[in-house]
Design a protein around this motif. Sequence first.
Motif, PDB file in Angstrom:
ATOM      1  N   ARG A  94     -22.512-122.853  37.461  1.00  0.00           N
ATOM      2  CA  ARG A  94     -21.433-122.860  35.865  1.00  0.00           C
ATOM      3  C   ARG A  94     -22.865-123.940  35.039  1.00  0.00           C
ATOM      4  NH1 ARG A  94     -18.269-126.170  39.955  1.00  0.00           N
ATOM      5  NH2 ARG A  94     -19.110-127.934  39.362  1.00  0.00           N
ATOM      6  N   ALA A  95     -23.716-124.268  35.509  1.00  0.00           N
ATOM      7  CA  ALA A  95     -24.696-124.817  34.458  1.00  0.00           C
ATOM      8  C   ALA A  95     -25.753-123.335  33.502  1.00  0.00           C
ATOM      9  CB  ALA A  95     -25.153-125.791  34.702  1.00  0.00           C
ATOM     10  N   ALA A  96     -25.775-122.305  34.463  1.00  0.00           N
ATOM     11  CA  ALA A  96     -26.365-121.411  34.332  1.00  0.00           C
ATOM     12  C   ALA A  96     -25.377-120.769  33.201  1.00  0.00           C
ATOM     13  CB  ALA A  96     -27.045-120.623  35.294  1.00  0.00           C
ATOM     14  N   VAL A  97     -23.981-120.744  33.444  1.00  0.00           N
ATOM     15  CA  VAL A  97     -23.601-119.737  32.618  1.00  0.00           C
ATOM     16  C   VAL A  97     -23.196-120.570  31.352  1.00  0.00           C
ATOM     17  CG1 VAL A  97     -20.566-119.615  32.372  1.00  0.00           C
ATOM     18  CG2 VAL A  97     -21.710-118.752  34.513  1.00  0.00           C
ATOM     19  N   ARG A  98     -23.152-121.956  31.512  1.00  0.00           N
ATOM     20  CA  ARG A  98     -23.057-123.057  29.636  1.00  0.00           C
ATOM     21  C   ARG A  98     -24.490-122.188  29.030  1.00  0.00           C
ATOM     22  NH1 ARG A  98     -20.818-126.217  33.433  1.00  0.00           N
ATOM     23  NH2 ARG A  98     -23.051-127.991  34.302  1.00  0.00           N
ATOM     24  N   ALA A  99     -26.023-122.206  30.167  1.00  0.00           N
ATOM     25  CA  ALA A  99     -26.534-122.364  29.179  1.00  0.00           C
ATOM     26  C   ALA A  99     -26.789-120.625  28.374  1.00  0.00           C
ATOM     27  CB  ALA A  99     -27.404-122.462  30.090  1.00  0.00           C
ATOM     28  N   ARG A 100     -26.474-119.561  29.354  1.00  0.00           N
ATOM     29  CA  ARG A 100     -26.182-118.231  28.783  1.00  0.00           C
ATOM     30  C   ARG A 100     -24.834-118.110  27.546  1.00  0.00           C
ATOM     31  NH1 ARG A 100     -25.331-112.681  30.952  1.00  0.00           N
ATOM     32  NH2 ARG A 100     -27.389-113.162  31.971  1.00  0.00           N
ATOM     33  N   VAL A 101     -24.123-118.806  27.092  1.00  0.00           N
ATOM     34  CA  VAL A 101     -22.428-119.153  26.457  1.00  0.00           C
ATOM     35  C   VAL A 101     -23.409-119.664  25.384  1.00  0.00           C
ATOM     36  CG1 VAL A 101     -21.175-120.032  25.874  1.00  0.00           C
ATOM     37  CG2 VAL A 101     -20.891-119.438  28.160  1.00  0.00           C
ATOM     38  N   ALA A 102     -24.262-120.636  25.327  1.00  0.00           N
ATOM     39  CA  ALA A 102     -24.997-121.432  24.353  1.00  0.00           C
ATOM     40  C   ALA A 102     -26.095-120.007  23.494  1.00  0.00           C
ATOM     41  CB  ALA A 102     -25.771-122.434  24.810  1.00  0.00           C
ATOM     42  N   GLN A 103     -26.700-119.847  24.726  1.00  0.00           N
ATOM     43  CA  GLN A 103     -27.729-118.487  24.202  1.00  0.00           C
ATOM     44  C   GLN A 103     -26.928-118.066  23.096  1.00  0.00           C
ATOM     45  OE1 GLN A 103     -29.657-116.416  26.997  1.00  0.00           O
ATOM     46  NE2 GLN A 103     -30.810-115.111  25.653  1.00  0.00           N
ATOM     47  N   ASN A 104     -25.566-117.241  23.548  1.00  0.00           N
ATOM     48  CA  ASN A 104     -24.882-115.373  23.215  1.00  0.00           C
ATOM     49  C   ASN A 104     -24.374-116.590  21.568  1.00  0.00           C
ATOM     50  OD1 ASN A 104     -25.915-113.610  24.816  1.00  0.00           O
ATOM     51  ND2 ASN A 104     -24.336-114.167  25.711  1.00  0.00           N
ATOM     52  N   GLU A 105     -23.862-117.515  22.489  1.00  0.00           N
ATOM     53  CA  GLU A 105     -23.415-118.301  20.414  1.00  0.00           C
ATOM     54  C   GLU A 105     -24.060-118.658  19.623  1.00  0.00           C
ATOM     55  OE1 GLU A 105     -20.047-121.812  20.018  1.00  0.00           O
ATOM     56  OE2 GLU A 105     -21.194-122.390  21.142  1.00  0.00           O
TER      57      GLU A 105
END
Length: 391
Positions: A291-302
């Motif tokens: 889940r933490a890896a997903v949150r990091a990816r989402v923040a990067q793309n945002e």
Amino acid sequence: YPMFSSRLAFADTPNALSQAKEKRLAAGLPLVDLADTNPANAGFAWSAAELGPLLRRDGIQRQDPDPRGLPAARTAVADYYAARGQRVALDRIFLSASTSEGYAWVFKLLCNPGDELLVPEPAYPLLEVIAALEGVTLRPYRLVPLAGEWVIDAATLTMGRQTRGILCINPSNPTGAFVGRRDRDVLRGFALKHGLALVCDEVFLDYPAEGTVSPGTWVGESQVPMLVLSGLSKVALAPQLKLGWVVTAGPADFIREAGRRLEHVADAFLSVNTPVQLAAVDLLRRAEPLRAAVRARVAQNEAALRAWAAACGQPCSVLPRPAGWSAILALPPGVAEERLLLRGVEEGVWAHPGYFYGMPASTPCVVLSLLTNPDAFSQGLAALDRALRRS
């Protein structure tokens, strides 16, 4: 053929965007999918080496059916909520084969054919499909942007003669809006006044944006009849393993009676397989790094999307995202969503128009998945930029 049910009328005619997408793919042309929200397709998945031992445990050859689900699996769900500050008794937890099936069970529990439920708008269109299959009517109430938040327009919460409950999504998809204290009071007061149940979908609860404070789960609700849904698809990034759950909450007599009736519904299907129930203990316990890896990816793309919107030379903006893994890109005034995205398909990018989710026509927008591989995301934005310039 006259024997087919009208419940499937929604499937009769493909829309123009889907037809354009299929035509491009059939021609073998590349298409960056900025609408794909499947975490496995974005590289967030359990490996075969991790899942193999979990799905080959002692006991998977026998069937020992419990309508609520195996105690060990329900204990894992209870532990998930305990880590979020809420104690949930095992007899309040019902395991289903997915959150979608959990919705279908709740619709069966609350509604006769032709009854209706209040649902937020904008929202994910899957609710319309499940409701149609269950013979249930949906009556929308509006979420509106206010001071950087999406909140309920209380004036749009209206009763019909056959209204049985209110659905809410905490946090919502695609807006990412949590059901905050103000809206909880609005929903609770309306439900108590009219004798309705609340149904809350919390599959994205673990994906707040950085700096956002989550109001938490509703499984601790004690005043109003409450049914909370979630599942492994988002909580443990394991959509292929098909495990969801329904948690009853509210007054003790409602918990008791809803549980008795849900047990009959669950017992009629016994749809949850034993291996995934046995695996759920470890899947839920070990899911946070994923889940933490997903949150990091989402923040990067945002961040990349906001930078692109600021530099694209068009009056585009990215709406606030309190949670979840979708972004809403507001388009320049006068740009038609469908026409833009048809051109987007021609340029090699696929995305969802805002009207798929019931976004207001006064705010043209597209909805993008922030799970996408960053390189593909950049390519998709470049194609979207070309489509915008043509519009």
